[in-house]
Design an enzyme around this catalytic site. Structure first.
Site, short mmCIF file in Angstrom:
data_model
loop_
_atom_site.label_atom_id
_atom_site.label_comp_id
_atom_site.label_asym_id
_atom_site.label_seq_id
_atom_site.Cartn_x
_atom_site.Cartn_y
_atom_site.Cartn_z
N SER A 120 0.80 -1.22 0.00
CA SER A 120 0.00 0.00 0.00
C SER A 120 0.84 1.28 0.00
O SER A 120 0.33 2.35 -0.30
CB SER A 120 -0.94 0.02 1.22
N LYS A 139 0.73 5.00 6.72
CA LYS A 139 0.20 5.81 5.62
C LYS A 139 0.90 7.17 5.62
O LYS A 139 1.71 7.48 6.49
CB LYS A 139 -1.32 6.01 5.75
#
Length: 254
Positions: free
Chosen positions: A25, A86
């Site tokens: 990701s 993230k």
């Protein structure tokens, strides 16, 4: 021995902690099999900084706000046992949405330019997951190895901070998100691999979306990549360990 264990726990709680990358990701910055050090001091400490997250206080001690563009490690608001990584895109008070896979921040699209494709060697730990409709492909290199080719773009945030992202060209609901206001004390986070990241574009759920992440859930900032493996090593075959190590990635500052 007790002193050593206590010192190790204290170091892990307040200074640095390891974090292994389990998914793609955060491509192109991070790959499956990377192990990084998370700096605990930049944002201060919350109860989640300590083993078992004891409810001894709320909020953050000596808290400092992350900067837009920081790569952060945090606890999923719906499942504090799950740790994610993230990039900070939206700060408290920002109005943020998505258009064609790119952030729209306070009414202005975050600029993206096309740059050279990302080539990631295909190994047991880093497969090339081709799907119909996605702009990635497996291809053989001149040296006989196989790599996965990803389309890569460079984003530039307000203030000039730049980083690369991957956009696989998938037309998905998360590519276009209506603008929302980031509440006080929360952050809007995105994965750099936009079509393979469950992030603040998705509502909070256990093992899934993270919604707007509270400042209290931040564990620290990604700091240093100190080990990386392509996943081909076998535990009972020590001679495979060195060959699996991606030494060209070790030591990279994040």
């Amino acid at each position: 021995m007790l002193i050593l264990v206590s010192a190790a726990l204290l170091l892990r709680s307040v200074v640095v902690a390891p974090f292994a990358i389990p998914s793609e990701s955060m491509l192109p910055l991070l790959r499956i099999g990377d192990v990084l050090l998370v700096a605990k001091w930049p944002y201060g400490w919350s109860r989640y900084s300590f083993p078992l997250a004891p409810p001894i206080f709320s909020g953050r001690l000596f808290g400092q706000a992350p900067a837009r563009g920081d790569v952060v490690v945090f606890r999923n608001p719906a499942d504090p046992d799950a740790t994610y990584i993230k990039r900070v895109i939206g700060l408290p008070g920002d109005r943020i949405g998505m258009r064609r896979g790119a952030p729209v921040l306070n009414g202005k699209a975050v600029p993206q330019i096309r740059v050279a494709d990302l080539l990631v060697p295909v190994t047991p730990g880093t497969p090339c997951r081709e799907e119909v409709g996605l702009a990635l492909r497996r291809e053989r290199q001149p040296d006989g190895t196989v790599a996965c080719r990803y389309p890569r773009y460079r984003e530039t945030l307000p203030g000039g901070r730049t980083y690369d992202v991957v956009d696989l060209g998938r037309v998905a609901p998360a590519d276009d998100v209506d603008p929302v206001r980031v509440p006080p004390g929360r952050y809007f986070l995105l994965g750099d691999n936009r079509d393979r990241s469950i992030d603040s574009r998705f509502p909070v759920s256990s093992g899934g979306g993270i919604g707007m992440v509270p400042a209290e859930n931040l564990l620290g900032r990604a700091w240093l990549l100190f080990f990386s493996s392509d996943g081909s090593a076998e535990l009972l075959k020590p001679w495979t360990w060195w060959a699996a190590t991606r030494d060209d990635r070790i030591g990279a500052s994040l």
